[in-house]
Design a protein around this motif. Sequence first.
Motif, short mmCIF file in Angstrom:
data_model
loop_
_atom_site.label_atom_id
_atom_site.label_comp_id
_atom_site.label_asym_id
_atom_site.label_seq_id
_atom_site.Cartn_x
_atom_site.Cartn_y
_atom_site.Cartn_z
N GLU A 68 0.83 -1.21 0.00
CA GLU A 68 0.00 0.00 0.00
C GLU A 68 0.87 1.26 0.00
O GLU A 68 0.47 2.30 -0.52
CB GLU A 68 -0.99 -0.01 1.18
N GLY A 69 2.06 1.15 0.56
CA GLY A 69 3.00 2.26 0.48
C GLY A 69 3.38 2.56 -0.96
O GLY A 69 3.43 3.72 -1.39
N LEU A 70 3.61 1.50 -1.71
CA LEU A 70 3.96 1.66 -3.12
C LEU A 70 2.80 2.29 -3.89
O LEU A 70 3.02 3.16 -4.75
CB LEU A 70 4.33 0.29 -3.70
N GLU A 71 1.59 1.88 -3.58
CA GLU A 71 0.42 2.50 -4.23
C GLU A 71 0.38 4.00 -3.95
O GLU A 71 0.10 4.81 -4.84
CB GLU A 71 -0.88 1.85 -3.72
N LYS B 183 14.64 -6.94 -3.48
CA LYS B 183 15.46 -8.11 -3.80
C LYS B 183 15.01 -8.76 -5.11
O LYS B 183 13.82 -8.88 -5.38
CB LYS B 183 15.37 -9.12 -2.65
N LYS B 184 16.00 -9.15 -5.88
CA LYS B 184 15.74 -9.87 -7.14
C LYS B 184 15.14 -11.25 -6.85
O LYS B 184 15.30 -11.78 -5.76
CB LYS B 184 17.05 -10.10 -7.91
N ASN B 185 14.53 -11.83 -7.87
CA ASN B 185 14.07 -13.23 -7.86
C ASN B 185 13.06 -13.55 -6.75
O ASN B 185 13.11 -14.62 -6.17
CB ASN B 185 15.27 -14.20 -7.71
N ALA C 223 7.40 -6.62 -6.77
CA ALA C 223 8.79 -6.16 -6.76
C ALA C 223 9.11 -5.40 -8.05
O ALA C 223 9.79 -4.37 -8.03
CB ALA C 223 9.74 -7.34 -6.58
N LYS C 224 8.57 -5.90 -9.16
CA LYS C 224 8.91 -5.28 -10.46
C LYS C 224 8.34 -3.88 -10.58
O LYS C 224 8.81 -3.07 -11.38
CB LYS C 224 8.41 -6.18 -11.60
N THR C 225 7.31 -3.58 -9.77
CA THR C 225 6.74 -2.22 -9.82
C THR C 225 7.79 -1.19 -9.39
O THR C 225 7.78 -0.05 -9.85
CB THR C 225 5.48 -2.13 -8.94
N ASP D 42 22.20 -7.73 -5.56
CA ASP D 42 20.98 -8.50 -5.28
C ASP D 42 19.71 -7.68 -5.51
O ASP D 42 18.61 -8.21 -5.38
CB ASP D 42 20.99 -8.98 -3.82
N LEU D 43 19.87 -6.40 -5.82
CA LEU D 43 18.70 -5.52 -5.90
C LEU D 43 18.25 -5.31 -7.34
O LEU D 43 19.05 -5.30 -8.27
CB LEU D 43 19.01 -4.17 -5.25
N LEU D 44 16.94 -5.13 -7.51
CA LEU D 44 16.32 -5.01 -8.82
C LEU D 44 16.61 -3.68 -9.52
O LEU D 44 16.51 -3.59 -10.73
CB LEU D 44 14.79 -5.10 -8.66
N VAL D 45 16.87 -2.67 -8.72
CA VAL D 45 17.00 -1.33 -9.29
C VAL D 45 18.30 -0.66 -8.83
O VAL D 45 18.89 -1.08 -7.84
CB VAL D 45 15.82 -0.42 -8.87
N ASP D 46 18.69 0.36 -9.54
CA ASP D 46 19.84 1.15 -9.11
C ASP D 46 19.43 2.00 -7.92
O ASP D 46 18.42 2.69 -7.98
CB ASP D 46 20.31 2.07 -10.24
N VAL D 47 20.23 1.94 -6.88
CA VAL D 47 19.93 2.73 -5.68
C VAL D 47 21.18 3.48 -5.25
O VAL D 47 22.28 3.22 -5.74
CB VAL D 47 19.46 1.83 -4.52
N GLU D 48 20.96 4.39 -4.33
CA GLU D 48 22.07 5.08 -3.70
C GLU D 48 22.26 4.44 -2.32
O GLU D 48 21.36 4.47 -1.49
CB GLU D 48 21.71 6.56 -3.55
#
Lengths: 137, 122
Positions: free
Chosen positions: B24-27, B52-54, B66-68, B96-102
């Motif tokens: 719901e946070g993502l929404e 996390k991936k996978n 996760a893909k969102t 291990d992470l799906l996206v580029d982060v700082e």
Amino acid sequence: MRGTALPGFSATILNSEKVKIGILLKEGPYNHQAADTAYKFAEAAIKKGHTVDAVFLYNDGVINATNLTDPPQDDRNIAARWSEMAKEHGVEILACIAASKRRGITDDLMIEGGSITGLGTLTDIAIRNDRLLTFGD
Amino acid sequence: MDDNVKKIMHVMRRAPHGSIYTYEGLEMILIMAAYEQDLSVAFIGDGVYALKKNQNTDGISMKGFAKTFMALDGYDVEKLYVDRVSLEERGLTEDDLLVDVELLDSAEIGRRMTEQDVVIHH
């Protein structure tokens, strides 16, 4: 709220300026204290002359505003309390529609002074108030 | 800055599927992004697992989302901060992470919180 140094927040309150406050409440009634803390905060803020513009209910927080709430007589009625605050102080009590639909909350079930709206309204509350305070676990 | 644009930080603190907070946070983030607010998202504690991936939610009757997080970039939500210690404590690395982060130290995330108009925890 500590008297020290969160920039902006405490300074504003300590200077006794009147601020406009939005509240985001993320937990349901009774099971968690957040609903009580949010209410007590709102009550205290109003008493000090600040404006509480709106309480936006999210996650299980949407359960705070149903008119089916009927606790034992010697306990506080959390839903009725929000309704009173809405009527007496013009505080908007707003439940998120997506969160409400998940939890079986409909317009018919809302307390007097409460209504269902979208997350866009929360965004607007964040924009139009001096502070948005979140209460939750 | 435009009065109608606020600096809003969302703080993800929980594992993605043990409760609804992350979803719901993502929404909420997606709606606020549509309103073109200056958003950032910090992942701390178990919140780092959200990226996390996978992940596979087939067995728990829950929608995988996760893909969102990968789509946030398309909504101009580019400030994704991950607490370095939280990641390390869980035996994870950036790979291990799906996206580029700082990757940031806790103190730096705290400092950035103080720069916000609004901080919302999930």
